[in-house]
Each structure stands twice: as structure tokens, then as C-alpha cells.
Design a protein around this motif. Structure first.
Motif, short mmCIF file in Angstrom:
data_model
loop_
_atom_site.label_atom_id
_atom_site.label_comp_id
_atom_site.label_asym_id
_atom_site.label_seq_id
_atom_site.Cartn_x
_atom_site.Cartn_y
_atom_site.Cartn_z
N ALA A 163 11.82 8.39 -19.76
CA ALA A 163 12.94 7.69 -20.39
C ALA A 163 14.24 7.88 -19.61
O ALA A 163 15.16 7.06 -19.72
CB ALA A 163 13.13 8.17 -21.82
N GLU A 164 14.33 8.96 -18.81
CA GLU A 164 15.54 9.18 -18.02
C GLU A 164 15.74 8.10 -16.95
O GLU A 164 16.84 7.95 -16.42
CB GLU A 164 15.50 10.56 -17.36
CG GLU A 164 15.60 11.73 -18.32
CD GLU A 164 16.99 11.89 -18.91
OE1 GLU A 164 17.94 11.27 -18.39
OE2 GLU A 164 17.13 12.65 -19.89
N ALA A 165 14.69 7.37 -16.62
CA ALA A 165 14.81 6.29 -15.65
C ALA A 165 15.30 4.99 -16.28
O ALA A 165 15.58 4.02 -15.57
CB ALA A 165 13.46 6.04 -14.96
N ASP A 166 15.40 4.98 -17.61
CA ASP A 166 15.95 3.83 -18.34
C ASP A 166 17.46 4.04 -18.44
O ASP A 166 17.92 4.95 -19.12
CB ASP A 166 15.30 3.74 -19.72
CG ASP A 166 15.75 2.53 -20.51
OD1 ASP A 166 16.99 2.31 -20.61
OD2 ASP A 166 14.89 1.81 -21.03
N ASP A 167 18.22 3.20 -17.77
CA ASP A 167 19.68 3.40 -17.70
C ASP A 167 20.32 3.47 -19.07
O ASP A 167 21.19 4.31 -19.32
CB ASP A 167 20.32 2.28 -16.87
CG ASP A 167 19.88 2.29 -15.42
OD1 ASP A 167 19.38 3.34 -14.96
OD2 ASP A 167 20.02 1.25 -14.75
N ALA A 168 19.92 2.59 -19.97
CA ALA A 168 20.52 2.55 -21.31
C ALA A 168 20.20 3.83 -22.08
O ALA A 168 21.08 4.42 -22.72
CB ALA A 168 20.04 1.32 -22.07
N ARG A 173 21.84 9.46 -24.00
CA ARG A 173 21.68 10.92 -23.95
C ARG A 173 22.91 11.59 -23.32
O ARG A 173 23.34 12.64 -23.78
CB ARG A 173 20.42 11.28 -23.16
CG ARG A 173 19.14 10.76 -23.80
CD ARG A 173 17.90 11.19 -23.05
NE ARG A 173 16.70 10.62 -23.65
CZ ARG A 173 15.47 11.09 -23.47
NH1 ARG A 173 15.27 12.13 -22.68
NH2 ARG A 173 14.43 10.51 -24.04
N ARG A 174 23.44 10.96 -22.30
CA ARG A 174 24.63 11.53 -21.65
C ARG A 174 25.78 11.61 -22.64
O ARG A 174 26.47 12.64 -22.74
CB ARG A 174 25.02 10.67 -20.44
CG ARG A 174 26.17 11.28 -19.61
CD ARG A 174 26.75 10.25 -18.65
NE ARG A 174 27.47 9.19 -19.36
CZ ARG A 174 28.69 9.33 -19.86
NH1 ARG A 174 29.34 10.47 -19.75
NH2 ARG A 174 29.25 8.32 -20.48
N TYR A 181 28.39 13.45 -16.38
CA TYR A 181 27.54 12.93 -15.30
C TYR A 181 26.08 13.20 -15.67
O TYR A 181 25.72 14.32 -16.05
CB TYR A 181 27.89 13.63 -13.99
CG TYR A 181 26.93 13.40 -12.84
CD1 TYR A 181 27.15 12.37 -11.91
CD2 TYR A 181 25.82 14.23 -12.65
CE1 TYR A 181 26.28 12.18 -10.85
CE2 TYR A 181 24.95 14.03 -11.59
CZ TYR A 181 25.18 13.01 -10.70
OH TYR A 181 24.31 12.81 -9.65
N ARG A 182 25.24 12.20 -15.61
CA ARG A 182 23.81 12.37 -15.87
C ARG A 182 23.06 11.28 -15.11
O ARG A 182 23.17 10.10 -15.45
CB ARG A 182 23.51 12.29 -17.36
CG ARG A 182 22.06 12.67 -17.75
CD ARG A 182 21.85 12.49 -19.25
NE ARG A 182 20.52 12.86 -19.68
CZ ARG A 182 20.19 14.02 -20.26
NH1 ARG A 182 21.13 14.93 -20.47
NH2 ARG A 182 18.96 14.27 -20.64
N THR A 183 22.34 11.65 -14.08
CA THR A 183 21.58 10.70 -13.27
C THR A 183 20.20 11.26 -13.01
O THR A 183 19.95 12.47 -13.14
CB THR A 183 22.26 10.43 -11.92
OG1 THR A 183 22.22 11.62 -11.12
CG2 THR A 183 23.69 9.96 -12.08
N LEU A 184 19.29 10.39 -12.59
CA LEU A 184 17.96 10.85 -12.20
C LEU A 184 18.04 11.83 -11.04
O LEU A 184 17.40 12.88 -11.05
CB LEU A 184 17.09 9.65 -11.80
CG LEU A 184 16.25 9.00 -12.90
CD1 LEU A 184 15.47 7.83 -12.32
CD2 LEU A 184 15.30 10.00 -13.55
N LEU A 185 18.82 11.47 -10.03
CA LEU A 185 18.94 12.35 -8.87
C LEU A 185 19.54 13.70 -9.28
O LEU A 185 19.13 14.75 -8.77
CB LEU A 185 19.80 11.67 -7.80
CG LEU A 185 19.94 12.41 -6.46
CD1 LEU A 185 18.59 12.78 -5.88
CD2 LEU A 185 20.73 11.55 -5.47
#
Length: 378
Positions: A163-168, A173-174, A181-185
Motif C-alpha cells: 500500500a505504500e506504493a499507492d500515492d494516495a 498515512r503521512r 516526509y514519507r516516500t517509498l525510497l
């Protein structure tokens, strides 16, 4: 990250490209040389052409067929998967929903993580090579269960919630967790920081030196996290920590600082590749002035030069984002204690801290001590 060019026509290409838009040659990334290769079919394999032509046969990583990887492996070698994908343990079922698109985003972030790890010449071991080797599982929630997949690290096993790869979903969650800041990378860089704590600190003879910088990690981790979530970060955390989550426990402080070290060095490497120079006309004291003409991945580059150049570059990036109506690219402030912690990470990755062998990259026998735990993120 460096800027690449097509060896066939010299056109600028990027890390994720699989085709040159100018000459239409197939492209693949070769990690050993840190180059993109232009490719033509040769029997059952590919051969490089143009400036980097040679007779070695290549094939794409087996995950190329899913459109999630463009790295190359020697066609006459035993490996079907590339240096990054060999660390995958569980991947999404691509036949379900939008799993393939989410997995593609996962792999883009993961390959960028590995780009930095390889440039820093850090040890990398799979679960086959070491019982606590680095492994990834990308999991989605079971619709028949009330339990949600939690992103975290456990003895080298890194779980990333799909689900972390779903931007929305990630933005929800962020916001709910009050994170700037919360990104996949960012997830990948943080979680791998726990693994390198095991390898370079615990197994590398740097435990006491690390505790002198980050604090006593033997304090109860679960209690520390419960207190953090119940009471919030301790007052004045900005003076000592790079993020409020870093203040929860020394293990999280190390992992957060590790992640920021990778953020900073990789972005400075990008700035160097693009020829960035930051020189504001109103900056009379040169506090926000920098010419990024150094290698941020090099052991010879002092942490002070890295941090001062980062102040200038990140300030410019934030200003540019604001002009586009976007959130700051780097919404953090580096205090002097945080810069000192980044300096420890800089020395650790370049072998100036601890006793782990630089020449072999192998970890010593694992002592019976606490292990950096599973981090749980909603």
C-alpha cells in the motif's frame, strides 16, 4: 545519481530507461561499470554497441519480463536475477488488481537504494549467503484478516507494505502520523539502516563508538516506542535529532540518520552530475552558496563540505518546490548534533569506525546481543 548517456548516440538517458528515444536501441543498466549499455540482439542474448561495445553476452534480469527491472546480468553466468532482485523473497501476484503497477514503483525505489549502496561499496549479502542476509518481501493486506501489513525490519528481513506504493494511501498515512516526509525510497533507506546497524555496528566492532553518538541502544525498545506514540516526541527534539521519530530510540535515531545520509549523498551526486551551482545574489555571507564539484560518495570528502553544500542545495530545492506550489523537498533542519551523527555514518560506511573487514565486506560471527528490531509503521 549520475546522469547517463546512450553509448550509441550520446543522447541523455535516465536510470529507468529501457529504450533510447533518439536511436531506438534497447538500454540496460550494468552495475559493475555503473553504465547504461546500448544493446542489440545477438543469438539468444544481447551485446553492447557504441562506445561501450564488447563481446560479452548480456541478458536482462528475469524481472524484466514484468517491466519492473532494467538491470543486466552476464548471459553466460548462473544468475537469472540481477544484484538487486536476488534480494527479493516475496513479490506481489501480478495477476491481481493493480499489483504490477505498485510493484513497479517498489522496484524503482529499491534500485535507487542499491545504486547508493553500490557506490558506497557497502557489504551486501542475500539470505542464501548469510542467515541474516538482506531480503525483501512486498506484502498486501489479506482482505479476510483484520491485521494489516506493517513496514519494518527483522533480522535482515525487510517488509514493505504494498500500500505504500499507492500515492494516495501513503499520503493518508503521512498525514495521520504527522510526518513531513514519507516516500517509498525513504522507507527503503530507513529499513536498510537497521540492517547495516547489525552488520557494521553490532558485528563490526563499533557498538561502543555508536552508543557514544546515538545513545544506549540496550534500553527497552518496545517501551520506548510505546512512550513515543503515547506522549509524542520529547520537547526540543529538533536540537538533537533529524526527525521526531529519531528521538524514539537510539536504533531509530541511527536508521533515520542513515536514511538522511543516503538522501543527501545521492541528491548531491545528482547535483554534481547536472552541474549545479547555487549562488544567490542576496547571499552576502555565502551561507547558501555552493558549487557541487565534489564526489559525495567519496571517503575523501569531509562531512562538513557535504553538510554545507546540502544546506545550499536543499534550500534551493525547497524554494523551487514552493514556486510550483509543492511541499518542501527536504523539510528538515540539520542541527550541529545531527551533522555530527551524519559524520559518524560517513566514517562508518568508509571503514573509519569499527573493525569489520573492508577488503572482504564480510561480517564477523554474530554475537549473542540484541538485534536492531522490527520497526512497525502503520
Amino acid at each position: 545519481m549520475k546522469l547517463f548517456s546512450c553509448p550509441s548516440c550520446r543522447h541523455v538517458v535516465f536510470f529507468e530507461n529501457v529504450v533510447c528515444e533518439r536511436c531506438n536501441h534497447a538500454l540496460g543498466y550494468e552495475a559493475g561499470s555503473n553504465q547504461m549499455l546500448a544493446l542489440e540482439h545477438a543469438d539468444a542474448a544481447w551485446r553492447s554497441v557504441g562506445d561501450r561495445a564488447d563481446d560479452r553476452p548480456w541478458r536482462y534480469c528475469a524481472n524484466y519480463e514484468h517491466g519492473v527491472c532494467n538491470w543486466l546480468v552476464p548471459a553466460d553466468g548462473p544468475d537469472a536475477f540481477c544484484q538487486t532482485c536476488r534480494h527479493n523473497l516475496t513479490v506481489p501476484n501480478v495477476a491481481e488488481g493493480n499489483n504490477l503497477a505498485l510493484w513497479q514503483k517498489m522496484e524503482v525505489a529499491k534500485r535507487r537504494l542499491f545504486y547508493s549502496l553500490l557506490r558506497l561499496d557497502l557489504p551486501l549479502q542475500t539470505r542464501v549467503e548469510h542467515p541474516e542476509g538482506l531480503g525483501f518481501q512486498f506484502l498486501s493486506n489479506d482482505p479476510n484478516s483484520a491485521q494489516h501489513v506493517m513496514t519494518g525490519h527483522d533480522d535482515g528481513l525487510i517488509t514493505i507494505a504494498l500500500a505504500e506504493a499507492d500515492d494516495a494511501e501513503r499520503e493518508i498515512r503521512r498525514t495521520s502520523m504527522g510526518e513531513p516526509y514519507r516516500t517509498l525510497l525513504g522507507h527503503f533507506r530507513h529499513e536498510v539502516g537497521h540492517w547495516y546497524w547489525d552488520r557494521l555496528v553490532r558485528d563490526g566492532g563499533a557498538l561502543e563508538q555508536c552508543r557514544a553518538v546515538f545513545g544506549d541502544d540496550s534500553q527497552d525498545y518496545d517501551q520506548a516506542l510505546q512512550a513515543h506514540y503515547a506522549n509524542g516526541p520529547k520537547p526540543g527534539w529538533q536540537n538533537e535529532f533529524v526527525s521526531h521519530y529519531a528521538a524514539a530510540h537510539p536504533w531509530e535515531d541511527f536508521a533515520e540518520t542513515w536514511a538522511h545520509y543516503l538522501h543527501i549523498t545521492d541528491t548531491l551526486d545528482t547535483g554534481r552530475s547536472w552541474g549545479f551551482k547555487v549562488d544567490p545574489r542576496v547571499d552576502r555571507e555565502d551561507l547558501l552558496t555552493a558549487e557541487i564539484d565534489f564526489n559525495a560518495f567519496s571517503a575523501k570528502t569531509p562531512i562538513r563540505e557535504i553538510s554545507e553544500s546540502w544546506l545550499a542545495l536543499s534550500s534551493a530545492l525547497n524554494a523551487l518546490n514552493r514556486s510550483m506550489g509543492l511541499a518542501d523537498a527536504y523539510p528538515f533542519v540539520l542541527s550541529e548534533p545531527v551533522i555530527a551523527k551524519l559524520g559518524f555514518i560517513h566514517d562508518l560506511v568508509h571503514g573509519r569506525v569499527g573493525t569489520a573487514s573492508e577488503s572482504t565486506g564480510e561480517a564477523t560471527a554474530v554475537p549473542q546481543q540484541q538485534t536492531a528490531p522490527e520497526r512497525l509503521s502503520a
